[in-house]
Design a protein around this motif. Structure first.
Motif, short mmCIF file in Angstrom:
data_model
loop_
_atom_site.label_atom_id
_atom_site.label_comp_id
_atom_site.label_asym_id
_atom_site.label_seq_id
_atom_site.Cartn_x
_atom_site.Cartn_y
_atom_site.Cartn_z
N ASP A 15 0.82 -1.22 0.00
CA ASP A 15 0.00 0.00 0.00
C ASP A 15 0.86 1.26 0.00
O ASP A 15 0.47 2.29 -0.59
CB ASP A 15 -0.93 0.02 1.22
N LEU A 16 2.01 1.20 0.65
CA LEU A 16 2.90 2.37 0.71
C LEU A 16 3.48 2.73 -0.66
O LEU A 16 4.00 3.84 -0.84
CB LEU A 16 4.03 2.12 1.71
N LYS A 17 3.35 1.82 -1.62
CA LYS A 17 3.83 2.10 -2.98
C LYS A 17 2.82 2.95 -3.76
O LYS A 17 3.18 3.61 -4.72
CB LYS A 17 4.09 0.80 -3.73
N SER A 18 1.54 2.90 -3.36
CA SER A 18 0.51 3.61 -4.11
C SER A 18 -0.25 4.65 -3.28
O SER A 18 -1.05 5.40 -3.82
CB SER A 18 -0.51 2.60 -4.69
N HIS A 19 -0.01 4.67 -1.97
CA HIS A 19 -0.64 5.65 -1.08
C HIS A 19 0.44 6.33 -0.25
O HIS A 19 1.51 5.76 -0.01
CB HIS A 19 -1.63 4.95 -0.12
N SER A 20 0.16 7.53 0.21
CA SER A 20 1.11 8.23 1.07
C SER A 20 1.19 7.53 2.42
O SER A 20 0.27 6.81 2.83
CB SER A 20 0.69 9.69 1.27
N GLU A 21 2.28 7.77 3.13
CA GLU A 21 2.45 7.18 4.46
C GLU A 21 1.29 7.60 5.37
O GLU A 21 0.75 6.79 6.12
CB GLU A 21 3.79 7.63 5.05
N GLU A 22 0.91 8.87 5.30
CA GLU A 22 -0.19 9.37 6.13
C GLU A 22 -1.50 8.69 5.78
O GLU A 22 -2.29 8.33 6.67
CB GLU A 22 -0.33 10.89 5.96
N ASP A 23 -1.76 8.48 4.49
CA ASP A 23 -2.98 7.78 4.06
C ASP A 23 -3.03 6.35 4.61
O ASP A 23 -4.08 5.89 5.07
CB ASP A 23 -3.06 7.73 2.53
N SER A 76 -8.09 3.58 -5.17
CA SER A 76 -7.66 3.93 -3.82
C SER A 76 -8.33 3.00 -2.83
O SER A 76 -9.45 2.54 -3.05
CB SER A 76 -8.03 5.39 -3.51
N ASN A 108 -9.02 4.04 0.17
CA ASN A 108 -9.80 4.89 1.07
C ASN A 108 -11.29 4.74 0.79
O ASN A 108 -11.72 4.84 -0.36
CB ASN A 108 -9.40 6.36 0.90
#
Length: 370
Positions: free
Chosen positions: A73-81, A333, A335
């Motif tokens: 997930d960290l490859k396609s989303h920001s760390e905060e996301d 996403s 989210n």
């Protein structure tokens, strides 16, 4: 439709809130609406005999993401996301437990484990290398390390040396959970009608006209909790994803206990008593599995059986008792989408295969939009 005066009066007149979908999200939305508006008339419409998508078909994992899934997930989303998404899943699990109680849902805190196949040496090494970093970014939420290396004690075959253990994961009884939610809704005077499909709706500004297959009625507010069936509703931001599942007959002297993950969450298995439930494999054929049709395919069923024989139960005889599928809601996403579509229409969808974890929170957020 040949409705009587009584049916019209009691079910379809002066409806304040109509929730479409009687799964985890829909029932939590209805229960939250009851808390906010004690004297309102709340109607839940469900197109299936039982909740139609995944709420009664999921594997019963009380989880929030395996280490390989988080790394991916960290490859396609920001760390905060990623952190916020895990936070929502964790909060959702606590909300579910608080509402229903651990005994009712048969909550078993056995922990979660991820195993890595021999051929996945690159993915394994990547996760082991990033394990301290993942623990560091999750420590503010969990107040301790989430992931740790463990030696395999379950007798798996053809896997890397270490499993990755997560003490915060657990398993629940999906059927008990949904029955309890339905009982709660009925006890709160929430009306539930099954086998009713919403074919269209029209927001008129002061009310919403809702069309069923052969009947139309009015409601003040309309809330969609249809997850994997929300493609048209969200203009393509959500698409269906089928998950195929099987369960074995009872296995003598089964030592496997817990929630297990494999290959970025695409495969998952657990014990149910002395049986093994195993699901996943949609990554073998994404195009075919992006469907709202229930069923099984040969390519995935063969892969699931291969994993059972060669990795999970290499030295044990077993028989498969039953197979089924559920429909998740995914998108570009992970989210969730909780949004107002028009003056009086709202939706809470795209749970990304984490409905048990996040569904209660999304249902509550959906109701709080009103």
């Amino acid at each position: 439709m040949n409705l009587s005066y009584w049916e019209l009066k009691n079910w379809f007149t002066n409806v304040d809130y109509t929730v479409v979908g009687s799964g985890i999200v829909g029932l939590h939305a209805a229960l939250r609406l009851r808390e906010r508006f004690p004297n309102s008339k709340i109607l839940v419409l469900e197109k299936g005999m039982l909740p139609h998508g995944a709420s009664t078909k999921n594997a019963g994992f009380a989880c929030f993401g395996s280490i390989s899934e988080i790394v991916d997930d960290l490859k396609s989303h920001s760390e905060e996301d990623v952190i916020q998404l895990i936070k929502k899943r964790w909060e959702g699990l606590q909300l579910l437990r608080k509402r229903l109680g651990d005994t009712i849902i048969d909550f078993k805190p056995y922990g979660g484990f991820e195993l890595f196949l021999k051929e996945d040496e690159g993915g394994y090494n990547d996760c082991i290398r990033k394990l301290p970093f993942i623990n560091e970014i999750l420590k503010p939420l969990f107040k301790s390390d989430v992931f740790a290396k463990k030696i395999d004690r379950f007798g798996f075959a053809s896997i890397q040396e270490y499993l990755v253990f997560n003490p915060f994961e657990a398993q629940i009884d999906t059927g008990d959970m949904m029955q309890a939610l339905l009982r709660n809704a009925v006890s709160e005077n929430i009306l539930i009608l099954n086998q009713q499909t919403v074919t269209a709706y029209l927001d008129k500004g002061n009310e919403v006209q809702v069309a069923l297959v052969d009947f139309t009625f009015k409601t003040k507010k309309l809330l969609f909790a249809t997850n994997g069936f929300a493609n048209e509703l969200t203009k393509g931001a959500v698409h269906p994803a089928r998950a195929q599942v099987l369960i074995t007959e009872s296995i003598q002297n089964l030592v496997i206990k817990g929630a297990f993950h494999l290959d970025k969450g695409y495969y998952y298995f657990r014990n149910i008593g002395d049986r093994i439930l195993l699901g996943g494999g949609r990554n073998l054929d994404f195009e075919a599995e992006n469907t709202s049709e229930f069923g099984q395919t040969e390519i995935i069923q063969k892969k699931l059986e291969q994993l059972l024989k060669e990795v999970i139960l290499p030295n044990q005889d077993f028989q498969i008792e039953h197979r089924w599928s559920g429909i998740m809601g995914v998108g570009s996403s992970k989210n969730p989408i909780v949004s107002q579509l028009s003056d009086n229409v709202y939706c809470g969808v795209r749970l990304g295969g984490m409905g048990v974890a996040i569904g209660s929170l999304i249902g509550t957020e959906l109701a709080d939009l009103v």
